[in-house]
Design a protein around this motif. Structure first.
Motif, PDB file in Angstrom:
ATOM      1  N   PRO A   1      -7.498   8.328  -6.652  1.00 24.39           N
ATOM      2  CA  PRO A   1      -7.197   8.006  -5.249  1.00 24.39           C
ATOM      3  C   PRO A   1      -6.113   8.960  -4.722  1.00 24.39           C
ATOM      4  O   PRO A   1      -5.356   9.522  -5.507  1.00 24.39           O
ATOM      5  N   PRO A   2      -6.044   9.120  -3.405  1.00 25.31           N
ATOM      6  CA  PRO A   2      -5.033  10.031  -2.858  1.00 25.31           C
ATOM      7  C   PRO A   2      -3.632   9.511  -3.134  1.00 25.31           C
ATOM      8  O   PRO A   2      -3.374   8.308  -3.024  1.00 25.31           O
ATOM      9  N   PRO A   3      -2.699  10.391  -3.511  1.00 19.73           N
ATOM     10  CA  PRO A   3      -1.317   9.958  -3.705  1.00 19.73           C
ATOM     11  C   PRO A   3      -0.771   9.340  -2.420  1.00 19.73           C
ATOM     12  O   PRO A   3      -1.234   9.654  -1.321  1.00 19.73           O
ATOM     13  N   MET A   4       0.214   8.488  -2.565  1.00 23.13           N
ATOM     14  CA  MET A   4       0.875   7.879  -1.411  1.00 23.13           C
ATOM     15  C   MET A   4       2.177   8.646  -1.160  1.00 23.13           C
ATOM     16  O   MET A   4       2.906   8.960  -2.097  1.00 23.13           O
ATOM     17  N   LEU A   5       2.452   8.929   0.093  1.00 26.38           N
ATOM     18  CA  LEU A   5       3.639   9.684   0.490  1.00 26.38           C
ATOM     19  C   LEU A   5       4.551   8.781   1.307  1.00 26.38           C
ATOM     20  O   LEU A   5       4.116   8.190   2.298  1.00 26.38           O
ATOM     21  N   TYR A   6       5.802   8.671   0.871  1.00 24.79           N
ATOM     22  CA  TYR A   6       6.812   7.937   1.629  1.00 24.79           C
ATOM     23  C   TYR A   6       7.672   8.955   2.350  1.00 24.79           C
ATOM     24  O   TYR A   6       8.289   9.820   1.725  1.00 24.79           O
ATOM     25  N   ARG A   7       7.676   8.879   3.676  1.00 29.09           N
ATOM     26  CA  ARG A   7       8.523   9.744   4.484  1.00 29.09           C
ATOM     27  C   ARG A   7       9.787   8.965   4.843  1.00 29.09           C
ATOM     28  O   ARG A   7       9.717   7.946   5.530  1.00 29.09           O
ATOM     29  N   LYS A   8      10.917   9.450   4.366  1.00 27.74           N
ATOM     30  CA  LYS A   8      12.181   8.766   4.637  1.00 27.74           C
ATOM     31  C   LYS A   8      12.453   8.670   6.134  1.00 27.74           C
ATOM     32  O   LYS A   8      12.899   7.635   6.625  1.00 27.74           O
ATOM     33  N   ARG A   9      12.135   9.739   6.867  1.00 23.34           N
ATOM     34  CA  ARG A   9      12.419   9.738   8.312  1.00 23.34           C
ATOM     35  C   ARG A   9      11.621   8.673   9.060  1.00 23.34           C
ATOM     36  O   ARG A   9      12.031   8.180  10.082  1.00 23.34           O
ATOM     37  N   ASP A  10      10.413   8.319   8.551  1.00 21.39           N
ATOM     38  CA  ASP A  10       9.575   7.302   9.178  1.00 21.39           C
ATOM     39  C   ASP A  10       9.738   5.942   8.517  1.00 21.39           C
ATOM     40  O   ASP A  10       9.270   4.940   9.057  1.00 21.39           O
ATOM     41  N   ALA A  11      10.334   5.918   7.317  1.00 16.86           N
ATOM     42  CA  ALA A  11      10.479   4.701   6.512  1.00 16.86           C
ATOM     43  C   ALA A  11       9.133   4.010   6.315  1.00 16.86           C
ATOM     44  O   ALA A  11       9.012   2.805   6.449  1.00 16.86           O
ATOM     45  N   ALA A  12       8.099   4.825   5.989  1.00 17.33           N
ATOM     46  CA  ALA A  12       6.757   4.261   5.812  1.00 17.33           C
ATOM     47  C   ALA A  12       5.964   5.085   4.794  1.00 17.33           C
ATOM     48  O   ALA A  12       6.190   6.280   4.636  1.00 17.33           O
ATOM     49  N   TRP A  13       5.040   4.379   4.120  1.00 20.22           N
ATOM     50  CA  TRP A  13       4.121   5.000   3.166  1.00 20.22           C
ATOM     51  C   TRP A  13       2.802   5.319   3.848  1.00 20.22           C
ATOM     52  O   TRP A  13       2.328   4.535   4.671  1.00 20.22           O
TER      53      TRP A  13
END
Length: 163
Positions: A12-24
């Motif tokens: 499955p595609p990796p999940m990316l957490y963007r700190k600036r958006d505070a979302a995965w």
């Protein structure tokens, strides 16, 4: 360079957490490609593998995982899928990166009693820190390519009678 290139080869595609958006979010492009693309390695010789690069910032995280994490079932028996995993991740506190995998596993066990026991459950969590490679490591990096690969695997033989 804080650049990450991923080829998921059937996972499955990796999940990316963007700190600036505070979302995965699922890592864009990791499972896209023309024709027969990103299949598990060795399935088809004509398969192509994309490896899009993503720029990362300090505090961003990347979660690579096997399909056990998305094949857990919800209370209705439906497979969670990537979107279900994303929803659970977005409900977890992002400040506890060191505990993230344990918290995620606990949440999945609340939803699915079998949890991750029905399949291989592999996960790798990467977090971008504000550190860089030393000058020595940067200069010696090309030379490490010439080192001989070695295997430090050790097997324990249980005591007792053998059949």
């Amino acid at each position: 360079t804080r650049s990450l290139a991923v080829s998921n080869a059937g996972h499955p595609p990796p999940m990316l957490y963007r700190k600036r958006d505070a979302a995965w979010h699922p890592l864009a492009g990791a499972s896209e490609g023309p024709g027969l693309a990103n299949t598990p390695l060795g399935v088809a010789s004509e398969a192509t593998y994309s490896s899009p690069a993503t720029k990362l910032e300090v505090g961003d995280m990347v979660l690579c995982y096997s399909d056990a994490w998305t094949e857990a079932r919800d209370h209705d028996g439906a497979i969670l899928g990537v979107q279900g995993l994303q929803q659970i991740l977005n409900q977890l506190p992002p400040t506890a990166a060191a505990d993230l995998l344990g918290n995620l596993e606990s949440q999945l066990e609340l939803i699915d009693e079998e949890g991750l026991n029905a399949d291989d459950a592999t996960a790798l969590l990467l977090r971008v820190e504000n550190t860089g490679a030393t000058l020595q490591n940067s200069l010696l990096a090309p030379l490490r390519l010439f080192r001989r690969a070695h295997d430090n695997t050790a097997f324990a033989v249980p005591d007792g009678p053998r059949n």
